[in-house]
Write an enzyme that holds these catalytic residues in place. Sequence first.
Site, PDB file in Angstrom:
ATOM      1  N   ASP A  42       5.387  -1.567  -0.384  1.00 34.70           N
ATOM      2  CA  ASP A  42       5.149  -1.589  -1.836  1.00 34.70           C
ATOM      3  C   ASP A  42       6.411  -2.032  -2.582  1.00 34.70           C
ATOM      4  OD1 ASP A  42       6.619   0.666  -1.376  1.00 34.70           O
ATOM      5  OD2 ASP A  42       5.275   2.046  -2.431  1.00 34.70           O
ATOM      6  N   LYS A 110       1.000   2.959   5.840  1.00 38.66           N
ATOM      7  CA  LYS A 110       2.167   3.845   5.730  1.00 38.66           C
ATOM      8  C   LYS A 110       2.015   4.682   4.466  1.00 38.66           C
ATOM      9  CE  LYS A 110       6.523   2.267   4.803  1.00 38.66           C
ATOM     10  NZ  LYS A 110       6.819   2.871   3.481  1.00 38.66           N
ATOM     11  N   GLU A 179      14.198   7.224   5.444  1.00 41.06           N
ATOM     12  CA  GLU A 179      14.970   6.369   4.524  1.00 41.06           C
ATOM     13  C   GLU A 179      16.125   7.146   3.893  1.00 41.06           C
ATOM     14  OE1 GLU A 179      12.604   4.026   1.811  1.00 41.06           O
ATOM     15  OE2 GLU A 179      14.369   3.374   0.676  1.00 41.06           O
TER      16      GLU A 179
HETATM   17  O1  KIV Z   1       8.282  -0.676   0.777  1.00 37.01           O
HETATM   18  C1  KIV Z   1       9.191  -0.833   1.600  1.00 37.01           C
HETATM   19  O2  KIV Z   1       9.807  -1.915   1.691  1.00 37.01           O
HETATM   20  C2  KIV Z   1       9.536   0.288   2.471  1.00 37.01           C
HETATM   21  C3  KIV Z   1      10.714   0.122   3.369  1.00 37.01           C
HETATM   22  C4  KIV Z   1      11.966   0.247   2.594  1.00 37.01           C
HETATM   23  C5  KIV Z   1      10.678   1.063   4.506  1.00 37.01           C
HETATM   24  O3  KIV Z   1       8.895   1.279   2.435  1.00 37.01           O
END
Ligand code: KIV
Length: 262
Positions: A42, A110, A179
Site C-alpha cells: 500500500d 498482507k 518493520e
Molecule cells: O507497503 C509496503 O511497501 C510495505 C513494505 C514496506 C513492507 O508494507
Amino acid sequence: MNIHSFAKKKLEREKISMVTCYDHWSAKILNETDVDCLLVGDSLAVVMHGFDSTVHATIDMMEMHVAAVARGAKDKFIVADMPFLSCSKGVDQAMDAVHRLMNAGANAVKIEGDKHQIDIIEHIVDAGVPVMGHLGLMPQSIHNLGGHKVQAKDEEQANALVESAQRLQAVGCFSLVLECIPTKLGSCVSQQLDIPTIGIGAGAHTDGQVLVLHDLLGVNPDFTPKFLRRYADSFSMVRGAVNHFHSDVTDQSYPAPQESYR
Ligand code: KIV
C-alpha cells in the site's frame, strides 16, 4: 515460489528476498530477476500517487495495481496489501477485499497488526488464502504511532511484539514482515517462530529482507532512512537520459535519417 517454499527456505537457512512492485513495466523486469517475491504494497499510495501516507490506499487502487503486476510477473509469487481499515469493518467487507485482490492475481494478502484483525486473519486463512502478517512499524497506524520511528525499543513493548508474532503464527500466517525494530528483537522473533520473518529496518538476522523497489533504485534522493541501501542512482539516470533527449531535440540531432521513414 509458493507458501511451502517460504517454509522450506527458513528450514534450509536460505534468505528470502522481496521487493515492492506496483505496475506492469517494472513487473515485467522483476519477472526476469532472481527475487523471490513481489509485494504490491500500500506504499503505492505514497510512491505512485503522491499521498503523504498509506492510509490513502483504497481497495480500488490496490486491485488495479495488483492486476497490472500480475499481467507482467507471471512467474512470481505476488503478495497484496490489504488497505487501510479493510479488516476493521467486519468479516464480509474484509472477505470482499480479499476476493478482489486474489481475483486480480495476488497469491497471498498482507495484513498489518494482530489486534482486532486476528479473528479475520484466521477466517481468511481458513478460507484458503495465505496471509502474511506485519508487525513493528505499521504505516497504516502512523497517526497513532506519532511518526515513522523505530518500534518496540523497551522490554515491555518487545515482549508484546513477540506475543503478537506468536499469535499471528498460531492463526496460520505463513510469514511475517517486521518493520523498523531493533536488530536484537528482529533476531529474537525470527528464532522463536517457525514461520519466516521478512525484515525492513529489522537488522540482519530476519529470515529475509524487503525493500521498496523505488528506494533501492535511488529514485528519491531525499529519502535516506538508516536501513536503506541504494543499488542504483535512478534519479540521476532518468534526469540525464531525459535531458539528453531534450538537447538532441533542440539541437536537431534527433531524429537522424536512420530514425526516420522514407
Ligand atoms: O507497503 C509496503 O511497501 C510495505 C513494505 C514496506 C513492507 O508494507
